[in-house]
Design an enzyme around this catalytic site. Structure first.
Site, PDB file in Angstrom:
ATOM      1  N   LEU A  21       5.818  10.536 -16.485  1.00  0.00           N
ATOM      2  CA  LEU A  21       6.478  10.327 -15.189  1.00  0.00           C
ATOM      3  C   LEU A  21       6.892   8.865 -15.100  1.00  0.00           C
ATOM      4  CD1 LEU A  21       7.193  11.247 -12.248  1.00  0.00           C
ATOM      5  CD2 LEU A  21       4.892  10.496 -11.605  1.00  0.00           C
ATOM      6  N   HIS A  43      -1.657   1.576   6.413  1.00  0.00           N
ATOM      7  CA  HIS A  43      -1.114   1.282   5.066  1.00  0.00           C
ATOM      8  C   HIS A  43      -2.129   1.671   4.004  1.00  0.00           C
ATOM      9  CE1 HIS A  43       2.208  -0.538   6.996  1.00  0.00           C
ATOM     10  NE2 HIS A  43       1.607  -1.649   7.364  1.00  0.00           N
ATOM     11  N   ARG A  78      12.266  11.229   3.427  1.00  0.00           N
ATOM     12  CA  ARG A  78      11.742  10.205   4.340  1.00  0.00           C
ATOM     13  C   ARG A  78      10.731  10.852   5.262  1.00  0.00           C
ATOM     14  NH1 ARG A  78      14.217   5.034   7.086  1.00  0.00           N
ATOM     15  NH2 ARG A  78      12.440   4.449   8.376  1.00  0.00           N
ATOM     16  N   ARG A 118       2.269   4.112  12.945  1.00  0.00           N
ATOM     17  CA  ARG A 118       2.053   5.087  14.024  1.00  0.00           C
ATOM     18  C   ARG A 118       0.799   5.923  13.771  1.00  0.00           C
ATOM     19  NH1 ARG A 118       7.884   7.273  13.556  1.00  0.00           N
ATOM     20  NH2 ARG A 118       7.793   5.866  11.756  1.00  0.00           N
ATOM     21  N   TRP A 119       0.558   6.211  12.505  1.00  0.00           N
ATOM     22  CA  TRP A 119      -0.647   6.979  12.138  1.00  0.00           C
ATOM     23  C   TRP A 119      -1.902   6.200  12.551  1.00  0.00           C
ATOM     24  CZ3 TRP A 119      -4.952   6.515   8.991  1.00  0.00           C
ATOM     25  CH2 TRP A 119      -5.581   7.697   8.574  1.00  0.00           C
ATOM     26  N   ASP A 121       7.214   6.329   5.277  1.00  0.00           N
ATOM     27  CA  ASP A 121       7.215   5.723   6.614  1.00  0.00           C
ATOM     28  C   ASP A 121       6.229   6.415   7.549  1.00  0.00           C
ATOM     29  OD1 ASP A 121       8.066   3.854   8.459  1.00  0.00           O
ATOM     30  OD2 ASP A 121       9.698   5.120   9.209  1.00  0.00           O
ATOM     31  N   TRP A 146       9.747  -8.511   5.470  1.00  0.00           N
ATOM     32  CA  TRP A 146       9.213  -9.878   5.633  1.00  0.00           C
ATOM     33  C   TRP A 146       9.240 -10.288   7.089  1.00  0.00           C
ATOM     34  CZ3 TRP A 146       6.722 -11.732   1.585  1.00  0.00           C
ATOM     35  CH2 TRP A 146       7.138 -11.420   0.295  1.00  0.00           C
TER      36      TRP A 146
HETATM   37  C1  IPE Z   1      11.408   1.442   5.412  1.00  0.00           C
HETATM   38  O1  IPE Z   1      10.578   1.617   6.511  1.00  0.00           O
HETATM   39  C2  IPE Z   1      10.728   0.603   4.381  1.00  0.00           C
HETATM   40  C3  IPE Z   1       9.554   1.169   3.741  1.00  0.00           C
HETATM   41  C4  IPE Z   1       9.062   2.365   3.926  1.00  0.00           C
HETATM   42  C5  IPE Z   1       8.897   0.314   2.807  1.00  0.00           C
HETATM   43  P1  IPE Z   1      10.709   0.721   7.807  1.00  0.00           P
HETATM   44  O2  IPE Z   1       9.693   1.221   8.770  1.00  0.00           O
HETATM   45  O3  IPE Z   1      10.651  -0.715   7.472  1.00  0.00           O
HETATM   46  O4  IPE Z   1      12.192   1.064   8.298  1.00  0.00           O
HETATM   47  P2  IPE Z   1      12.873   0.848   9.718  1.00  0.00           P
HETATM   48  O5  IPE Z   1      12.606  -0.570  10.112  1.00  0.00           O
HETATM   49  O6  IPE Z   1      12.240   1.802  10.659  1.00  0.00           O
HETATM   50  O7  IPE Z   1      14.307   1.165   9.492  1.00  0.00           O
HETATM   51  C1  IPE Z   2       5.840   2.296   6.311  1.00  0.00           C
HETATM   52  O1  IPE Z   2       5.113   2.490   7.490  1.00  0.00           O
HETATM   53  C2  IPE Z   2       5.200   1.253   5.424  1.00  0.00           C
HETATM   54  C3  IPE Z   2       5.973   0.008   5.282  1.00  0.00           C
HETATM   55  C4  IPE Z   2       7.120  -0.244   5.841  1.00  0.00           C
HETATM   56  C5  IPE Z   2       5.398  -1.012   4.451  1.00  0.00           C
HETATM   57  P1  IPE Z   2       5.403   1.614   8.770  1.00  0.00           P
HETATM   58  O2  IPE Z   2       4.507   0.420   8.746  1.00  0.00           O
HETATM   59  O3  IPE Z   2       6.841   1.313   8.905  1.00  0.00           O
HETATM   60  O4  IPE Z   2       4.912   2.599   9.915  1.00  0.00           O
HETATM   61  P2  IPE Z   2       5.632   2.847  11.308  1.00  0.00           P
HETATM   62  O5  IPE Z   2       7.053   3.240  11.022  1.00  0.00           O
HETATM   63  O6  IPE Z   2       5.542   1.588  12.099  1.00  0.00           O
HETATM   64  O7  IPE Z   2       4.834   3.968  11.910  1.00  0.00           O
HETATM   65 MG    MG Z   3       8.394   2.290   9.771  1.00  0.00          MG
END
Ligand code: IPE
Ligand code: IPE
Ligand code: MG
Length: 245
Positions: free
Chosen positions: A129, A35, A186, A22-23, A18, A67
């Site tokens: 792995l 991503h 996480r 933000r990055w 996650d 989604w």
């Molecule tokens: C969880 O991250 C799903 C993945 C890393 C693929 P999210 O960014 O979707 O989670 P929430 O919405 O903050 O709980």
């Molecule tokens: C996790 O990063 C990747 C996916 C959920 C696919 P986010 O896209 O959730 O990044 P933040 O949490 O918005 O920074």
């Molecule tokens: Mg996220």
């Protein structure tokens, strides 16, 4: 303070990757840039797992809830999966990685499904792995699909209801035959599970870091493993019992 370090490398690590958005935002770039940058972190973690002899790595790449994001972001993520599959599978295969996709794959377009199946088929014999990528995955979905399989076996007359115990149920979940989840990581600073491996989390050690996923590297993984090694895993027993064992 650390009474009885468990002294071993986690057999199975699960990661909620996650913080990509933000990055990217901090760099005034679109979320998809983040991503894309996350791919390097995946390579780092795979290398680290191979080096440490971790047996299984499960990565949360796309949740059943994702989604709901803007169509453009979902599209960019799916494109990224296709490109990553085309580019990375050779090297993973060369490194002895067995690749598996877990989740409801039917929701994806056929060409992407085909690529996933092909990558799984090609790497099926590898054993260095076991890398599982969770896409269109949800922990609740996994439990429900396992319950359906059990119900079907009962309805067919192949299974007695009394034969459904925890071990039997586990075999219907997506990660049967994978060692127990020892360490949950996480990144990105939030302290929640977000519907990742619910069944498997029962006795995993939880590790949260503020590091955003694109910045996560082998040193970050080392920190998480070191932290894990200091935990006393009691599994319901007392600390004295664990020390004696
Ligand atoms: C969880 O991250 C799903 C993945 C890393 C693929 P999210 O960014 O979707 O989670 P929430 O919405 O903050 O709980
Ligand atoms: C996790 O990063 C990747 C996916 C959920 C696919 P986010 O896209 O959730 O990044 P933040 O949490 O918005 O920074
Ligand atoms: Mg996220």
């Amino acid at each position: 303070m650390t009474t009885s370090p468990n002294n071993y490398v986690p057999r199975h690590i699960g990661i909620v990757m996650d913080g990509n958005g933000r990055w990217a935002k901090a760099r005034h770039r679109p979320r998809s840039f983040g991503h894309n940058a996350g791919r390097k972190a995946v390579r780092e973690v795979v290398e680290g797992c191979l080096r440490h002899g971790v047996q299984a790595l499960t990565l949360f790449a796309f949740s059943s809830e994702n989604w709901q994001r803007p169509e453009e972001e979902v599209g960019a993520l799916l494109d990224l999966f296709v490109r990553a599959l085309d580019k990375e599978v050779d090297e993973l295969h060369g490194n002895g990685v067995r690749l598996r996709f877990i989740g409801d794959l039917d929701a994806f377009e056929k060409p992407l499904q085909r690529r996933m199946l092909e990558a799984m088929r090609r790497t099926a014999g590898n054993d260095k792995l076991h890398m599982n990528i969770a896409v269109n995955y949800g922990g609740r979905w996994d439990i429900v699909q396992a319950a359906r399989k059990a119900a079907m076996a009962v309805a067919r007359g192949d299974l007695a209801i009394e034969a459904i115990d925890e071990a039997a149920f586990d075999r219907w979940t997506s990660l049967s035959e994978v060692p127990p989840l020892d360490l949950f990581i996480r990144t990105g600073g939030d302290r929640r599970v977000s519907n990742f491996l619910l069944w498997q989390l029962a006795y995993a050690e939880l590790y949260f870091t503020d590091t955003l996923w694109p910045d996560f590297n082998q040193i970050s993984l080392q920190h998480a493993i070191n932290d894990f090694a200091r935990r006393e895993r009691r599994f319901g027993r007392t600390g004295d019992q664990v020390a004696q064992a």
